[in-house]
Design an enzyme around this catalytic site. Structure first.
Site, PDB file in Angstrom:
ATOM      1  N   ASP A 175       0.786  -1.144   0.029  1.00 45.86           N
ATOM      2  CA  ASP A 175       0.062  -0.158   0.066  1.00 45.86           C
ATOM      3  C   ASP A 175       0.851   1.349  -0.014  1.00 45.86           C
ATOM      4  OD1 ASP A 175      -2.972   1.140   0.605  1.00 45.86           O
ATOM      5  OD2 ASP A 175      -1.675   2.094   1.702  1.00 45.86           O
ATOM      6  N   ASN A 186      -2.465  13.051  -4.324  1.00 49.13           N
ATOM      7  CA  ASN A 186      -3.722  13.562  -5.315  1.00 49.13           C
ATOM      8  C   ASN A 186      -4.100  14.917  -4.782  1.00 49.13           C
ATOM      9  OD1 ASN A 186      -4.005  11.272  -6.879  1.00 49.13           O
ATOM     10  ND2 ASN A 186      -5.313  10.143  -5.590  1.00 49.13           N
ATOM     11  N   ASP A 219      -1.540   9.406 -10.550  1.00 47.43           N
ATOM     12  CA  ASP A 219      -1.792   8.080 -11.562  1.00 47.43           C
ATOM     13  C   ASP A 219      -0.226   7.722 -12.034  1.00 47.43           C
ATOM     14  OD1 ASP A 219      -4.277   7.916 -11.504  1.00 47.43           O
ATOM     15  OD2 ASP A 219      -4.688   9.190 -13.243  1.00 47.43           O
ATOM     16  N   GLU A 238      -4.590   2.302  -4.348  1.00 50.53           N
ATOM     17  CA  GLU A 238      -3.208   2.452  -4.233  1.00 50.53           C
ATOM     18  C   GLU A 238      -2.563   1.169  -3.523  1.00 50.53           C
ATOM     19  OE1 GLU A 238      -4.554   4.574  -0.332  1.00 50.53           O
ATOM     20  OE2 GLU A 238      -5.081   4.486  -2.474  1.00 50.53           O
TER      21      GLU A 238
END
Length: 556
Positions: A410, A418, A427, A453
């Site tokens: 993770d 973000n 991304d 993620e």
């Protein structure tokens, strides 16, 4: 011989001729020559029967009836012989109505002349009974002599047809024609001798005796020699009418015979050739290129198929011909133009190649679609669908491969990336982390994106120590790799939970649950670390920055 002896002889000749005629008539459906032979033997039987009656009865009535019957019988024999010869030489020939009428005119005129008192003496006169030696007296009239000359001419024409046929045919047909020629010549010679010896009006006409021998020969030929068993077919009805080209070449390579199809084919191949083809070397007629190509082409199944000229393909079958002593007489070539077939075959092969190419493209597209169906479109890693199959297969094979480890990865504080840098930068970070994970897997391993993620690695055959070491290398690589995004270079860290089968779970669900608990522990204890389920709680990582593992590095 006495009159009674001659009567017995002529009676035997009658029986033999009748038997031969019946045998021939029964075979009329096999060949038209049988009908002509039956007619000829009928005339012989009538002729012999008339002689037998004359010698038996010796009455005035018998003497009066004898000339018409004799001339009718002779006419039937002569006409039958001529028709037989024509039919054997050319089985396709049938007498036209006009021909039949013309052939019947002369015998009918002689029969009528011999029957009428006013003209009887012009045919035969002074016919008397046989004496004690069995000889009779008769005077031949001018009509009889003319009839004899006419008959000899017609028989000579018939023999000419048979001789030509004999020279043209081979094998069984040649033997059949030889039998007919021999028996016919025998009876004709006998008739010539009988007529020549009886020109003075004395003696006995022994022609039926020769026909007796002819009938015996024909009987033997029918029963033992196979006469009329096979239907004789003229050469021009077979070779000249077949669509294939037929060429006969002698040992020296000279062309000694061609059929019309071969003549047309050779002239189409070599339009510049003029004049007669027979007698010229095959090399000159067909052309050196065509002959060279054919001779260099491998023979398969008894024939050669070669392109002798652009777009012209020939299928050639050849067979050697030798005499009874084994000496070579030449070769027979049967040639067929297969250009259209070759063109169609080439078209089919082109279509097959195109079809194979299209199938290959379809298979490639199908494989790509199948792969896309199990791939994450953003990162290129496998998706959850493929993960479930790969994990299930790995667990099923575990008894053979040993332990199986599961890594749940993770990205720490990914939401901040973000929020601060935008989803495009997020991304890009996910794609970079996915690349690191893809580079860390071995053959047989699986790297997949669970969603968001979070990633999973399936490591078949890896025990706890190996899994922890590989997880630590991944963690360090990710932490040490900066990522260029629009907001400037950024580095991220990952937390990894490790679970091992069978120690931490034997099923996919329990193993994922154990790895998730280890990941939760890594998150709760500071992130940027690797934690294993079970006895080894986690592996300490270097101190994380104060912002919790996601740090922004100012641009240059």
């Amino acid at each position: 011989m006495t009159a009674g002896s001659w009567a017995v002889v002529f009676g035997c000749a009658t029986l033999v001729a009748v038997g031969t005629g019946v045998l021939a008539w029964r075979r009329r459906r096999r060949t038209p020559a049988a009908t002509a032979l039956a007619a000829t033997m009928t005339g012989v039987a009538a002729w012999s029967a008339a002689d037998a009656l004359v010698y038996t009865l010796g009455t005035e009535t018998a003497h009066r009836l004898y000339p018409p019957v004799l001339l009718a019988s002779v006419g039937l024999v002569v006409v039958g012989t001529w028709v037989l010869a024509r039919t054997v030489a050319d089985p396709s020939w049938r007498p036209a109505r006009r021909t039949a009428l013309l052939l019947a005119v002369e015998p009918l005129v002689l029969v009528v002349a011999a029957a009428l008192p006013a003209t009887r003496d012009l045919v035969m006169a002074d016919l008397s009974a046989a004496d004690g030696a069995g000889e009779s007296r008769v005077t031949f009239g001018p009509l009889f002599l003319a009839h004899t000359a006419y008959s000899y001419v017609l028989v000579a024409v018939a023999y000419t047809h048979l001789v030509r046929c004999f020279r043209r045919v081979t094998g069984v047909l040649r033997r059949q024609v030889a039998v007919l020629l021999g028996s016919a010549v025998l009876s004709t010679v006998g008739n010539v001798v009988a007529v020549a010896s009886g020109l003075d009006g004395s003696g006995t006409d022994v022609t039926p005796l020769f026909f007796l021998v002819t009938g015996l020969v024909d009987c033997w030929a029918i029963f033992r020699g196979g006469l009329l068993r096979l239907v004789p077919v003229a050469r021009d009805q077979v070779v000249d009418t077949v669509p294939d080209a037929v060429l006969v070449v002698d040992p020296a390579g000279l062309l000694i015979d061609v059929n019309p199809a071969a003549d047309r084919m050779l002239r189409e191949l070599r339009p510049e050739i003029e004049g007669e083809l027979v007698g010229r070397p095959l090399h000159d007629v067909a052309g050196p290129r065509a002959v060279g190509v054919l001779l260099s082409t491998e023979r398969r199944d008894g024939h050669r198929v070669a392109e002798v000229r652009p777009g012209v393909w020939l299928d050639v079958r050849d067979s050697a011909v030798s005499d009874p002593r084994g000496r070579p007489l030449g070769r027979i070539l049967v040639v067929r133009d297969v250009s259209e077939q070759q063109e169609r075959q080439a078209a089919v092969e082109r279509l097959n190649r195109q079809l194979a190419e299209q199938v290959e493209v379809i298979e490639r597209l199908r494989a790509e679609l199948a792969e896309e169906a199990v791939r994450d479109p953003l990162t290129g890693l496998h998706n959850r669908r493929h993960l479930d199959r790969a994990l299930g297969a790995g667990l099923a094979a575990r008894p053979r491969t040993g332990e199986l480890s599961l890594l749940v990865v993770d990205v720490d504080h990914f939401k901040r990336v973000n929020d601060r840098l935008g989803h495009a930068a997020g991304d890009a970070v996910l794609t970079a982390v996915a690349g690191t994970l893809a580079g860390a897997v071995r053959e047989g391993d699986t790297a997949a994106r669970l969603g968001g993620e979070e990633f999973v690695l399936v490591l078949p055959g890896a025990g706890r120590e190996q899994a922890l070491a590989r997880a630590e290398r991944i963690r360090r690589t990710v932490a040490a790799t900066p990522h260029d995004v629009d907001g400037g270079p950024v580095t991220v860290t990952v937390s990894i939970g490790v679970a091992v089968c069978p120690a931490d779970g034997a099923s996919a669900a329990t193993l994922l649950e154990a790895a998730d608990r280890a990941l939760y522990t890594a998150k709760a204890t500071g992130r940027d670390r690797v934690v294993a389920a079970g006895p080894a709680a986690f592996v300490p990582a270097p101190a994380s920055p104060a912002d919790g593992g996601a740090q922004l590095v100012p641009g240059g």
